[in-house]
Design a protein around this motif. Structure first.
Motif, PDB file in Angstrom:
ATOM      1  N   MET A   1      -0.011   0.082   4.999  1.00 28.52           N
ATOM      2  CA  MET A   1       0.267  -0.930   6.014  1.00 28.52           C
ATOM      3  C   MET A   1       1.051  -0.378   7.186  1.00 28.52           C
ATOM      4  SD  MET A   1       3.313  -3.322   4.391  1.00 28.52           S
ATOM      5  CE  MET A   1       2.377  -3.695   2.915  1.00 28.52           C
ATOM      6  N   GLY A   2       1.407   0.913   7.135  1.00 29.36           N
ATOM      7  CA  GLY A   2       2.095   1.557   8.241  1.00 29.36           C
ATOM      8  C   GLY A   2       3.484   0.994   8.472  1.00 29.36           C
ATOM      9  N   TYR A   3       3.864   0.929   9.731  1.00 29.12           N
ATOM     10  CA  TYR A   3       5.208   0.463  10.077  1.00 29.12           C
ATOM     11  C   TYR A   3       5.364  -1.050   9.957  1.00 29.12           C
ATOM     12  CZ  TYR A   3       6.351   5.142  11.718  1.00 29.12           C
ATOM     13  OH  TYR A   3       6.609   6.496  11.777  1.00 29.12           O
ATOM     14  N   TRP A   4       4.283  -1.752   9.618  1.00 28.62           N
ATOM     15  CA  TRP A   4       4.392  -3.191   9.354  1.00 28.62           C
ATOM     16  C   TRP A   4       5.247  -3.481   8.124  1.00 28.62           C
ATOM     17  CZ3 TRP A   4       3.376  -7.077  12.477  1.00 28.62           C
ATOM     18  CH2 TRP A   4       2.493  -6.894  13.538  1.00 28.62           C
ATOM     19  N   SER A   5       5.421  -2.491   7.262  1.00 26.83           N
ATOM     20  CA  SER A   5       6.277  -2.681   6.081  1.00 26.83           C
ATOM     21  C   SER A   5       7.712  -3.014   6.479  1.00 26.83           C
ATOM     22  CB  SER A   5       6.252  -1.426   5.199  1.00 26.83           C
ATOM     23  OG  SER A   5       6.626  -0.274   5.943  1.00 26.83           O
ATOM     24  N   LEU A   6       8.058  -2.712   7.730  1.00 26.98           N
ATOM     25  CA  LEU A   6       9.363  -3.069   8.257  1.00 26.98           C
ATOM     26  C   LEU A   6       9.636  -4.566   8.111  1.00 26.98           C
ATOM     27  CD1 LEU A   6      11.773  -1.895   9.965  1.00 26.98           C
ATOM     28  CD2 LEU A   6      10.431  -2.456  11.998  1.00 26.98           C
TER      29      LEU A   6
END
Length: 461
Positions: free
Chosen positions: A420-425
């Motif tokens: 999910m890339g930086y969406w895990s933020l």
């Protein structure tokens, strides 16, 4: 239902705004630091084969971004306690600003100019150390000069000034690209960092000239107590009395429990917020495909929202209670960030949710940030303001050490193909806010106990 005491005292807004220039300077520095330094680190460290071959770029950048918090945990409580016991003609707080702020401004300019990783790291380490020497004193200055019942409102003004500083740092990059025609790159960064350092020096000048701390040299204390011919004896008595005063301070068990839950709650609050501040520009440039200056402008929208809602958040804390206000803010931030994540793939809705999340998130964070420090200070005593300010920052900086490293490790996994890339933020942050919410439910102290009490330094101002 607990009744929140009301006070007839009124906040001296002019004085509080002037005090806030110290926090404005600090916020401007950290806004630019958090926006640009991760990008600089990614560029510099990605050129090191050892790092890239082992796939540890995210963890390493996250670790370096915790240096400010590591120094904060170690040194801020120390300098908070030292400032409690400092005696100078400038008072007990401003002397630290007078020394630390110019040095911080100089080191800050050098960070983007560093040509090698070694020089860059040396500048970053020294900058973070010097910042830790004046952060507790600059924050403790407001409660020193503000009655306890007005500290939520006073902290709102201070955070409003912090929002101005953050906004200045965020929009300076966009201003340069649009007005001066400077593109992303070294020259743009150097001018942004230099502009921010000038803001710091101007802020220092305002604080030193316009904010009046009482001259608290022991010689002056002794002079007020004894005749001139007995000055030596009075000085000794003043030292002995101060030593005994700090030795005798004790918190009852129930307040210790509230303090513990509050500090753990703060740990989770800043776990959630620090990851957003540290990685939002990386998220925006990677997932939203915008320039780094546009990414900092988006954070400027968040800062502007925080600035606008700062004073209302303080007034709400006085009206319904600090704890309730904090819980409302945490719940709101949790919901907004989860909605932002959940609607990310809805066509044409992404940018709408970005604006809603940034504006609403700024408002919710204001409800939390404005009222947390006054709760911690109210649990302690007036003589412990510097020390309890240090405890506050120990909790928040400990979180700020853990969060970027842990988030960086998560990114090393989620940025792999199919992740999910930086969406895990926006999964990590709501979980942290939920844990903070649960902890603060157990805080039983921190509302104003004596609404008519004067500021600690009023009688000697």
């Amino acid at each position: 239902m607990e009744k929140i005491p009301q006070t007839k005292q009124k906040l001296d807004y002019k004085k509080t705004f002037l005090i806030g220039f110290g926090f404005l300077a600090s916020s401007a520095l950290w806004a630019v630091y958090n926006a640009y330094v991760p990008l600089i680190l990614n560029e510099k460290l990605s050129q090191v084969d050892f790092i890239m071959q082992r796939g540890i770029l995210g963890v390493l950048v996250g670790f370096i971004m915790t240096f400010d918090n590591i120094f904060g945990v170690i040194f801020q409580p120390l300098f908070g306690r030292l400032s409690d016991r400092t005696h100078s003609r400038f008072g007990k707080r401003r002397i630290y600003l007078l020394i630390g702020m110019p040095i911080s401004a100089l080191l800050f300019i050098l960070i983007p100019m560093a040509e090698t990783v070694v020089v860059m790291m040396l500048c970053i380490i020294l900058f973070n150390f010097v910042m830790s020497t004046w952060r507790s004193p600059v924050v403790a200055l407001m409660p020193d000069l503000t009655p306890p019942a007005l500290r939520s409102e006073g902290n709102a003004v201070i955070n409003l000034m912090g929002g101005v500083g953050t906004f200045l740092g965020m929009v300076s990059g966009m201003f340069l690209t649009q007005v001066l025609g400077i593109e992303d790159g070294l020259m743009g960064r150097m001018i942004v960092f230099t502009f921010t350092s000038v803001v710091v020096l101007v802020s220092l000048l305002i604080v030193m000239l316009k904010v009046k701390e009482p001259d608290n040299r022991l010689r002056n204390v002794a002079d007020r107590r004894m005749a001139e011919e007995e000055e030596a004896k009075a000085l000794a008595e003043a030292r002995a009395a101060e030593k005994k005063k700090f030795k005798d301070l004790r918190l009852p068990r129930e307040k210790k429990v509230s303090l513990l839950f509050m500090l753990v709650g703060l740990f989770f609050v800043f776990n959630g917020s620090e990851t957003i501040q540290t990685y939002f520009t990386t998220f925006a440039t990677t997932e939203l495909n915008v320039s780094e200056f546009m990414a900092t402008l988006l954070m400027g929208v968040f800062a502007l929202s925080l600035m606008i809602f700062a004073v209302p958040a303080g007034k709400l804390g006085q009206k319904i209670g600090r704890k309730k206000t904090i819980l409302i803010g945490l719940a709101g931030a949790l919901v907004l960030f989860l909605l932002f994540f959940a609607t990310r793939k809805i066509e044409g809705f992404l940018w709408v949710m970005i604006v809603i999340a940034l504006i609403g998130g700024g408002a919710c964070v204001a409800l939390v940030n404005i009222n947390t420090l006054p709760i911690v200070l109210e649990i302690g005593t007036e003589e412990q303001i510097g020390a309890f300010t240090g405890y506050y920052y120990t909790a928040t900086f400990t979180a700020s050490i853990v969060a970027p490293i842990l988030m960086g490790a998560i990114f090393d996994v989620t940025t792999q193909p199919g992740g999910m890339g930086y969406w895990s933020l926006f999964i990590y942050s709501p979980i942290a806010f939920l844990l903070a919410f649960l902890c603060i439910l157990f805080v039983r102290h921190g509302e104003t106990e004596n609404p008519d009490a004067l500021a600690p330094d009023d009688e000697v101002a």
